[in-house]
Design a protein around this motif. Structure first.
Motif, mmCIF file in Angstrom:
data_model
loop_
_atom_site.group_PDB
_atom_site.id
_atom_site.type_symbol
_atom_site.label_atom_id
_atom_site.label_comp_id
_atom_site.label_asym_id
_atom_site.label_seq_id
_atom_site.Cartn_x
_atom_site.Cartn_y
_atom_site.Cartn_z
ATOM 1 N N THR A 72 1.057 4.141 -2.935
ATOM 2 C CA THR A 72 0.883 5.558 -2.582
ATOM 3 C C THR A 72 2.067 6.375 -3.106
ATOM 4 O O THR A 72 1.890 7.450 -3.692
ATOM 5 C CB THR A 72 0.773 5.707 -1.043
ATOM 6 O OG1 THR A 72 -0.315 4.895 -0.603
ATOM 7 C CG2 THR A 72 0.533 7.147 -0.646
ATOM 8 N N TYR A 128 -4.166 6.499 3.358
ATOM 9 C CA TYR A 128 -5.601 6.209 3.550
ATOM 10 C C TYR A 128 -6.415 6.490 2.288
ATOM 11 O O TYR A 128 -7.496 5.937 2.098
ATOM 12 C CB TYR A 128 -6.146 6.996 4.747
ATOM 13 C CG TYR A 128 -6.391 8.458 4.477
ATOM 14 C CD1 TYR A 128 -7.655 8.910 4.123
ATOM 15 C CD2 TYR A 128 -5.357 9.378 4.566
ATOM 16 C CE1 TYR A 128 -7.877 10.247 3.861
ATOM 17 C CE2 TYR A 128 -5.573 10.712 4.308
ATOM 18 C CZ TYR A 128 -6.835 11.152 3.954
ATOM 19 O OH TYR A 128 -7.045 12.464 3.685
ATOM 20 N N ARG A 129 -5.880 7.338 1.407
ATOM 21 C CA ARG A 129 -6.623 7.632 0.174
ATOM 22 C C ARG A 129 -6.645 6.412 -0.743
ATOM 23 O O ARG A 129 -7.574 6.224 -1.519
ATOM 24 C CB ARG A 129 -5.936 8.758 -0.586
ATOM 25 C CG ARG A 129 -5.607 9.922 0.310
ATOM 26 C CD ARG A 129 -6.276 11.079 -0.210
ATOM 27 N NE ARG A 129 -5.614 12.310 0.105
ATOM 28 C CZ ARG A 129 -6.023 13.432 -0.432
ATOM 29 N NH1 ARG A 129 -6.983 13.426 -1.329
ATOM 30 N NH2 ARG A 129 -5.450 14.542 -0.098
ATOM 31 N N ARG A 183 -3.559 -5.797 7.543
ATOM 32 C CA ARG A 183 -4.768 -5.437 8.286
ATOM 33 C C ARG A 183 -5.927 -6.383 7.981
ATOM 34 O O ARG A 183 -6.883 -6.465 8.735
ATOM 35 C CB ARG A 183 -5.211 -4.000 7.943
ATOM 36 C CG ARG A 183 -4.140 -2.925 8.126
ATOM 37 C CD ARG A 183 -3.741 -2.798 9.582
ATOM 38 N NE ARG A 183 -2.929 -1.605 9.859
ATOM 39 C CZ ARG A 183 -1.663 -1.452 9.508
ATOM 40 N NH1 ARG A 183 -1.026 -2.403 8.851
ATOM 41 N NH2 ARG A 183 -1.010 -0.356 9.842
ATOM 42 N N LYS A 198 -9.286 5.307 11.314
ATOM 43 C CA LYS A 198 -9.587 5.280 9.879
ATOM 44 C C LYS A 198 -9.587 3.836 9.374
ATOM 45 O O LYS A 198 -10.438 3.431 8.588
ATOM 46 C CB LYS A 198 -8.509 6.062 9.101
ATOM 47 C CG LYS A 198 -8.725 7.560 9.085
ATOM 48 C CD LYS A 198 -7.918 8.187 7.945
ATOM 49 C CE LYS A 198 -8.096 9.685 7.880
ATOM 50 N NZ LYS A 198 -6.935 10.443 8.337
ATOM 51 N N THR A 199 -8.612 3.055 9.839
ATOM 52 C CA THR A 199 -8.495 1.679 9.352
ATOM 53 C C THR A 199 -9.613 0.786 9.914
ATOM 54 O O THR A 199 -10.112 -0.092 9.228
ATOM 55 C CB THR A 199 -7.121 1.100 9.758
ATOM 56 O OG1 THR A 199 -6.148 2.103 9.608
ATOM 57 C CG2 THR A 199 -6.742 -0.095 8.917
ATOM 58 N N ARG A 249 -5.038 7.186 12.698
ATOM 59 C CA ARG A 249 -4.803 6.221 11.624
ATOM 60 C C ARG A 249 -5.541 4.895 11.928
ATOM 61 O O ARG A 249 -6.149 4.291 11.064
ATOM 62 C CB ARG A 249 -3.287 5.988 11.476
ATOM 63 C CG ARG A 249 -2.860 5.470 10.136
ATOM 64 C CD ARG A 249 -1.502 6.009 9.717
ATOM 65 N NE ARG A 249 -0.371 5.452 10.425
ATOM 66 C CZ ARG A 249 0.272 4.352 10.061
ATOM 67 N NH1 ARG A 249 -0.117 3.662 9.023
ATOM 68 N NH2 ARG A 249 1.323 3.934 10.722
ATOM 69 N N ASP A 297 -5.860 3.118 0.521
ATOM 70 C CA ASP A 297 -6.225 1.857 1.167
ATOM 71 C C ASP A 297 -7.731 1.742 1.397
ATOM 72 O O ASP A 297 -8.220 0.714 1.846
ATOM 73 C CB ASP A 297 -5.375 1.579 2.417
ATOM 74 C CG ASP A 297 -5.660 2.480 3.592
ATOM 75 O OD1 ASP A 297 -6.751 3.053 3.663
ATOM 76 O OD2 ASP A 297 -4.771 2.592 4.459
ATOM 77 N N GLN A 298 -8.478 2.792 1.046
ATOM 78 C CA GLN A 298 -9.942 2.711 1.121
ATOM 79 C C GLN A 298 -10.543 2.468 -0.256
ATOM 80 O O GLN A 298 -11.762 2.419 -0.405
ATOM 81 C CB GLN A 298 -10.501 4.033 1.621
ATOM 82 C CG GLN A 298 -9.857 4.497 2.873
ATOM 83 C CD GLN A 298 -10.742 5.508 3.586
ATOM 84 O OE1 GLN A 298 -11.941 5.571 3.374
ATOM 85 N NE2 GLN A 298 -10.142 6.281 4.463
ATOM 86 N N ARG A 355 -13.201 2.050 8.180
ATOM 87 C CA ARG A 355 -13.401 2.221 6.742
ATOM 88 C C ARG A 355 -14.384 1.164 6.214
ATOM 89 O O ARG A 355 -14.510 0.070 6.801
ATOM 90 C CB ARG A 355 -12.066 2.159 5.993
ATOM 91 C CG ARG A 355 -11.427 0.790 6.019
ATOM 92 C CD ARG A 355 -10.021 0.811 5.402
ATOM 93 N NE ARG A 355 -9.386 -0.478 5.550
ATOM 94 C CZ ARG A 355 -8.086 -0.679 5.488
ATOM 95 N NH1 ARG A 355 -7.258 0.336 5.301
ATOM 96 N NH2 ARG A 355 -7.591 -1.898 5.621
ATOM 97 N N TYR A 391 0.844 -1.203 0.000
ATOM 98 C CA TYR A 391 0.000 0.000 0.000
ATOM 99 C C TYR A 391 0.877 1.249 0.000
ATOM 100 O O TYR A 391 0.547 2.261 -0.611
ATOM 101 C CB TYR A 391 -0.971 -0.020 1.190
ATOM 102 C CG TYR A 391 -2.064 -1.039 0.959
ATOM 103 C CD1 TYR A 391 -3.184 -0.723 0.198
ATOM 104 C CD2 TYR A 391 -1.935 -2.348 1.430
ATOM 105 C CE1 TYR A 391 -4.158 -1.673 -0.067
ATOM 106 C CE2 TYR A 391 -2.901 -3.298 1.171
ATOM 107 C CZ TYR A 391 -4.007 -2.957 0.420
ATOM 108 O OH TYR A 391 -4.962 -3.903 0.137
#
Ligand code: DC
Length: 224
Positions: A44, A101-102, A131, A184-185, A181, A104-105, A188, A40
């Motif tokens: 990115t 995060y942009r 994750r 967010k994980t 973080r 991984d979602q 999501r 990931y």
């Protein structure tokens, strides 16, 4: 025996010790090591490098599919290359960490990386950490671990890592960043971080690295 049964799936939040522990478990078991966070991170880095609009999910997915990603253990270091360019250090910068995060979602980004992860795991016995190893990527793995530690302990570890690199740290800000973080994980819509029903919980708050490794190796020997 199907090779997927020779998977040790390790999930958990940032700073629980996954990479260090997973690598050592892989060494002890003579399994390959798959750091999916690095994938990931690489995607990115590539999107930033290509100046892709991070608000454009289709462009992000296309960029991810267009990169030639190569992960290779070399002398105890996981070398990450995109299109032949060594980005082992570049994927660990705060800028990459902030923007992950942009991607991984993004369901299509994940779909592509999950496919690569399954190909890797299908080649032979593997310790895979991330994750969603036990929940999405290798749901049939017989040995699943959820590695956790208190937020304070995870902050302390990250701070020590950064201090070793000579990076000045504001502990409260670091703790808030790790917490954000995590949230967010965990919340999501796609592949949220959660413990699979059949994953063993290993809380490393008061464990040394060796103790955590021993616990997982023991579990793997009984489950695989
Ligand atoms: O483990 P790490 O800090 O290198 O992971 C970087 C980011 O990638 C993390 O913020 C969450 C994401 N990630 C993910 O969504 N799924 C994975 N299997 C691995 C990592």
């Amino acid at each position: 025996m199907n090779s997927l049964t020779q998977i040790i799936a390790i999930d958990g939040p940032a700073g629980a010790g996954k990479s260090t522990v997973a690598r050592k478990v892989a060494e002890a078991m003579n399994f390959a090591f798959l750091d999916t966070g690095a994938m990931y991170r690489a995607a990115t880095w590539w999107a930033l490098e290509q100046r892709i609009d991070l608000d454009d999910p289709v462009a992000l997915a296309e960029a991810t599919r267009s990169m030639q990603l190569d992960l290779n253990e070399e002398e105890g270091v996981l070398r990450v290359r995109v299109n032949g360019h060594d980005i082992t250090d570049a994927i660990r910068t705060p800028e990459v960490t902030r923007q992950i995060y942009r991607l991984d979602q993004n369901a299509q980004v994940r779909e592509h990386l999950v496919e690569l992860q399954r190909v890797f795991g299908g080649r032979g016995p593997t310790v895979a950490e991330g994750r969603d190893m036990g929940t999405v990527v290798f749901p049939k793995a017989r040995c699943k671990v959820f590695l956790d530690a208190s937020l304070d302990e995870r902050t302390r570890r990250r701070a020590a890592e950064l201090a070793a690199k000579g990076v000045a740290i504001d502990l409260d800000a670091l703790k808030a960043e790790i917490h954000e973080r995590d949230e967010k994980t965990r919340t999501r819509a796609v592949a949220p971080l959660r413990r699979a029903d059949d994953a063993a919980l290993v809380d490393t708050t008061r464990l040394t690295i060796e103790q955590a490794v021993d616990a997982i190796v023991h579990l793997a020997r009984t489950r695989l």
